[in-house]
Design a protein around this motif. Structure first.
Motif, PDB file in Angstrom:
ATOM      1  N   ARG A  17       0.811  -1.218   0.000  1.00 45.58           N
ATOM      2  CA  ARG A  17       0.000   0.000   0.000  1.00 45.58           C
ATOM      3  C   ARG A  17       0.848   1.273   0.000  1.00 45.58           C
ATOM      4  N   MET A  18       2.142   1.144   0.283  1.00 49.36           N
ATOM      5  CA  MET A  18       3.013   2.315   0.256  1.00 49.36           C
ATOM      6  C   MET A  18       3.374   2.719  -1.167  1.00 49.36           C
ATOM      7  N   THR A 217       1.524   2.939   7.005  1.00 51.46           N
ATOM      8  CA  THR A 217       0.848   2.044   6.068  1.00 51.46           C
ATOM      9  C   THR A 217       0.707   2.673   4.688  1.00 51.46           C
ATOM     10  N   ARG A 218       0.415   3.956   4.664  1.00 46.37           N
ATOM     11  CA  ARG A 218       0.202   4.676   3.404  1.00 46.37           C
ATOM     12  C   ARG A 218       1.253   5.784   3.255  1.00 46.37           C
TER      13      ARG A 218
END
Length: 232
Positions: A17-18, A217-218
């Protein structure tokens, strides 16, 4: 607390997700790998004996970590899912730690952990262990997925005593290993270590921790983590 404390840090994920060119634990954060900030906090905590870092077998970035050759770091091989990696990390302590020792499992992607939260967590351990958590402050909605892919509100969830589970999560080494093995054998979905202990009948304590103990996470989380680390 007379029993020894060990740390297990699963770090075998790819962090898709990165949307980065490498696993998120190796993204640069204030001039170092993100993972190095996390390890510095854990390894500098006086009560923790050693840390097991669970890595992918072919991890090409780990040798460049400042802790790759640290005497208090034990390397273990990652599994297909987080729960398998944690179990491998626990098994790496066989012959070193006692089943009655405490083990603290911490997300490698939570670099903003503070020693003050570790103090609270270890002081608050119950018979079934404890986890750091943050009380929910926002209004919570349960959604329902529609046929067209949209999501509508099904109902509002009462937020009283609703908590965000954080890490570390601390349990007796033997109890956690047995709980994970049982849950996996039964096909139970283990979302965190506490869920395995709950499945085995335990009731871990919730210890209120700092909300800035975020999990990267992002992409936008990286800038937030840098801000929080600058305030340490």
């Amino acid at each position: 607390m007379s029993d020894s404390i060990w740390a297990v840090l699963p770090a075998a994920g790819v962090g898709s997700r990165m949307q980065a060119d490498r696993p998120k634990q190796y993204l640069p954060l204030k001039g170092r790998f993100l993972l190095d900030h996390t390890l510095e906090c854990v390894l500098s905590y006086p009560s923790i004996e050693k840390a097991v870092v669970v890595l992918s077998e072919d991890d090409p970035y780990w040798p460049d970590s400042q802790f790759a050759s640290h005497s208090d770091v034990i390397r273990a091989e990652g599994g297909s899912e987080r729960c398998h990696s944690v179990l491998n990390g626990l098994c790496a302590l066989e012959g070193i730690a006692s089943d009655t020792d405490w083990v603290a499992v911490h997300d490698i992607a939570r670099p903003c952990l503070r020693h003050s939260d570790l103090d609270l967590l270890f002081d608050g351990l119950g018979d079934s262990g404890a986890i750091l958590a943050s009380p929910t402050r926002d209004t919570m909605k349960r959604g329902t997925l529609q046929a067209d892919g949209s999501v509508v509100i099904d109902h509002t969830v009462e937020r009283d005593q609703l908590w965000h589970a954080l890490t570390p999560q601390v349990f007796r080494l033997g109890e956690l290993r047995t709980a994970l093995e049982r849950a996996l054998a039964d096909g139970f979905e283990v979302t965190d270590e506490a869920s395995a202990i709950e499945y085995a009948g335990g009731r871990p304590r919730l210890v209120s921790g700092r909300a800035d103990n975020i999990k990267v996470t992002r992409p936008e989380d990286l800038a937030l983590a840098e801000l929080f680390l600058s305030q340490h």
